[in-house]
Design a protein around this motif. Sequence first.
Motif, PDB file in Angstrom:
ATOM      1  N   MET A   1      33.789 -29.956  63.986  1.00 54.59           N
ATOM      2  CA  MET A   1      34.419 -28.918  63.167  1.00 54.59           C
ATOM      3  C   MET A   1      34.353 -29.319  61.694  1.00 54.59           C
ATOM      4  N   ASP A   2      33.894 -28.406  60.841  1.00 63.70           N
ATOM      5  CA  ASP A   2      33.781 -28.760  59.428  1.00 63.70           C
ATOM      6  C   ASP A   2      35.112 -28.542  58.708  1.00 63.70           C
ATOM      7  N   GLN A   3      35.163 -28.967  57.432  1.00 64.24           N
ATOM      8  CA  GLN A   3      36.406 -28.932  56.660  1.00 64.24           C
ATOM      9  C   GLN A   3      36.961 -27.518  56.522  1.00 64.24           C
ATOM     10  N   LYS A   4      36.072 -26.542  56.298  1.00 65.67           N
ATOM     11  CA  LYS A   4      36.524 -25.166  56.104  1.00 65.67           C
ATOM     12  C   LYS A   4      37.199 -24.624  57.363  1.00 65.67           C
ATOM     13  N   GLU A   5      36.630 -24.954  58.522  1.00 68.49           N
ATOM     14  CA  GLU A   5      37.223 -24.497  59.783  1.00 68.49           C
ATOM     15  C   GLU A   5      38.616 -25.095  59.973  1.00 68.49           C
ATOM     16  N   ILE A   6      38.758 -26.360  59.583  1.00 65.59           N
ATOM     17  CA  ILE A   6      40.068 -27.003  59.696  1.00 65.59           C
ATOM     18  C   ILE A   6      41.069 -26.331  58.762  1.00 65.59           C
ATOM     19  N   GLU A   7      40.627 -26.046  57.536  1.00 65.14           N
ATOM     20  CA  GLU A   7      41.515 -25.403  56.562  1.00 65.14           C
ATOM     21  C   GLU A   7      41.992 -24.034  57.042  1.00 65.14           C
ATOM     22  N   ASN A   8      41.165 -23.356  57.824  1.00 68.63           N
ATOM     23  CA  ASN A   8      41.500 -22.002  58.281  1.00 68.63           C
ATOM     24  C   ASN A   8      42.316 -21.969  59.567  1.00 68.63           C
ATOM     25  N   LEU A   9      42.610 -23.133  60.125  1.00 64.53           N
ATOM     26  CA  LEU A   9      43.457 -23.174  61.311  1.00 64.53           C
ATOM     27  C   LEU A   9      44.902 -22.899  60.911  1.00 64.53           C
ATOM     28  N   ARG A  10      45.462 -21.818  61.397  1.00 63.92           N
ATOM     29  CA  ARG A  10      46.861 -21.497  61.088  1.00 63.92           C
ATOM     30  C   ARG A  10      47.408 -20.547  62.137  1.00 63.92           C
ATOM     31  N   GLN A  11      48.729 -20.528  62.254  1.00 62.56           N
ATOM     32  CA  GLN A  11      49.410 -19.660  63.207  1.00 62.56           C
ATOM     33  C   GLN A  11      50.603 -19.025  62.506  1.00 62.56           C
ATOM     34  N   ASP A  12      50.724 -17.706  62.599  1.00 65.35           N
ATOM     35  CA  ASP A  12      51.887 -17.034  62.038  1.00 65.35           C
ATOM     36  C   ASP A  12      52.984 -17.021  63.094  1.00 65.35           C
ATOM     37  N   TYR A  13      54.196 -17.419  62.699  1.00 62.79           N
ATOM     38  CA  TYR A  13      55.310 -17.522  63.645  1.00 62.79           C
ATOM     39  C   TYR A  13      56.185 -16.283  63.583  1.00 62.79           C
ATOM     40  N   THR A  14      56.398 -15.669  64.729  1.00 64.02           N
ATOM     41  CA  THR A  14      57.163 -14.414  64.768  1.00 64.02           C
ATOM     42  C   THR A  14      58.132 -14.348  65.944  1.00 64.02           C
ATOM     43  N   ALA A  15      58.347 -15.461  66.652  1.00 63.26           N
ATOM     44  CA  ALA A  15      59.113 -15.419  67.903  1.00 63.26           C
ATOM     45  C   ALA A  15      60.589 -15.104  67.696  1.00 63.26           C
ATOM     46  N   ALA A  16      61.197 -15.631  66.632  1.00 66.02           N
ATOM     47  CA  ALA A  16      62.643 -15.481  66.473  1.00 66.02           C
ATOM     48  C   ALA A  16      63.039 -15.835  65.052  1.00 66.02           C
ATOM     49  N   ALA A  17      64.329 -15.645  64.769  1.00 63.05           N
ATOM     50  CA  ALA A  17      64.903 -16.035  63.485  1.00 63.05           C
ATOM     51  C   ALA A  17      66.130 -16.887  63.765  1.00 63.05           C
ATOM     52  N   LEU A  18      66.614 -17.595  62.740  1.00 64.23           N
ATOM     53  CA  LEU A  18      67.778 -18.452  62.890  1.00 64.23           C
ATOM     54  C   LEU A  18      68.628 -18.342  61.634  1.00 64.23           C
ATOM     55  N   SER A  19      69.891 -18.041  61.796  1.00 63.24           N
ATOM     56  CA  SER A  19      70.787 -17.945  60.646  1.00 63.24           C
ATOM     57  C   SER A  19      72.021 -18.803  60.860  1.00 63.24           C
ATOM     58  N   GLU A  20      72.744 -19.043  59.789  1.00 63.17           N
ATOM     59  CA  GLU A  20      73.940 -19.876  59.859  1.00 63.17           C
ATOM     60  C   GLU A  20      74.967 -19.315  60.852  1.00 63.17           C
ATOM     61  N   LYS A  21      75.059 -18.016  60.938  1.00 65.68           N
ATOM     62  CA  LYS A  21      76.047 -17.410  61.837  1.00 65.68           C
ATOM     63  C   LYS A  21      75.649 -17.537  63.310  1.00 65.68           C
ATOM     64  N   ASP A  22      74.382 -17.854  63.575  1.00 61.79           N
ATOM     65  CA  ASP A  22      73.897 -17.981  64.949  1.00 61.79           C
ATOM     66  C   ASP A  22      74.204 -19.332  65.571  1.00 61.79           C
ATOM     67  N   VAL A  23      74.393 -20.365  64.750  1.00 62.55           N
ATOM     68  CA  VAL A  23      74.446 -21.720  65.273  1.00 62.55           C
ATOM     69  C   VAL A  23      75.871 -22.173  65.560  1.00 62.55           C
ATOM     70  N   ASP A  24      75.985 -23.120  66.478  1.00 66.00           N
ATOM     71  CA  ASP A  24      77.278 -23.709  66.813  1.00 66.00           C
ATOM     72  C   ASP A  24      77.748 -24.607  65.673  1.00 66.00           C
ATOM     73  N   ALA A  25      79.053 -24.755  65.547  1.00 62.64           N
ATOM     74  CA  ALA A  25      79.601 -25.631  64.506  1.00 62.64           C
ATOM     75  C   ALA A  25      79.272 -27.094  64.768  1.00 62.64           C
ATOM     76  N   ASN A  26      78.979 -27.422  66.034  1.00 62.10           N
ATOM     77  CA  ASN A  26      78.655 -28.793  66.413  1.00 62.10           C
ATOM     78  C   ASN A  26      77.156 -28.888  66.697  1.00 62.10           C
ATOM     79  N   PRO A  27      76.421 -29.771  66.012  1.00 57.56           N
ATOM     80  CA  PRO A  27      74.965 -29.820  66.188  1.00 57.56           C
ATOM     81  C   PRO A  27      74.530 -30.304  67.574  1.00 57.56           C
ATOM     82  N   VAL A  28      75.344 -31.109  68.239  1.00 54.44           N
ATOM     83  CA  VAL A  28      74.973 -31.576  69.576  1.00 54.44           C
ATOM     84  C   VAL A  28      75.078 -30.425  70.576  1.00 54.44           C
ATOM     85  N   ARG A  29      76.087 -29.575  70.412  1.00 53.73           N
ATOM     86  CA  ARG A  29      76.165 -28.388  71.266  1.00 53.73           C
ATOM     87  C   ARG A  29      75.012 -27.437  70.971  1.00 53.73           C
TER      88      ARG A  29
END
Length: 215
Positions: free
Chosen positions: A1-29
Amino acid sequence: MDQKEIENLRQDYTAAALSEKDVDANPVRQFDKWFNEAINNKVLEPNAMTLATATADGRPSARIVLLKGFSDDGFKFYTNYLSRKGRELSKNPNAALLFFWCDMERQIRIEGVIEKLDKKYSEKYFHSRPKASQIGAIVSPQSQEIESREILDARMKELEQQYADSEVPKPAHWGGYILKPRLIEFWQGGSGRLHDRIVYKKTDNKNWKIVRLAP
């Protein structure tokens, strides 16, 4: 694989979002929630994590190890105390863990200080492992140079015969560690590289402060 092909390797992420109101107050939980979701989504080896250590003068190294338990006290794993990571941890206990669950577009980073687990926990876990793994812990001088694979295979067969009808003793050089976290980051991939990064920082009074980081 040449350098240009490596540079063009990318994935757009669209599975979910994460906000402060979504998370537990305790990081282990919050970790427990995401870890169970990874299991339910059949992520391959969800307990596989990168462990990063460094020498006393700051030269880093990293490798994959397996998470073997977690609680508010920290995150546990087992290994050879005389391996490279074990030698580095004896001089510099600061370390980091990284989980990457590609199919779920998630990462978890954990930074903290590592301590050895009490011997009784290492003994209990060692004897819960398959017998071949117990013997392998004796056979392998982990991270040291060896002349050939055949040396390991011969020693393995020898010890399999020796302990065929008896318990394998836990070697003194093998046991557990616990990483006590001071920072835990939850990363959810986002479109256009605008990822969500929610970080828990341990405060002086041992509570957790939640902040958002720019991607």
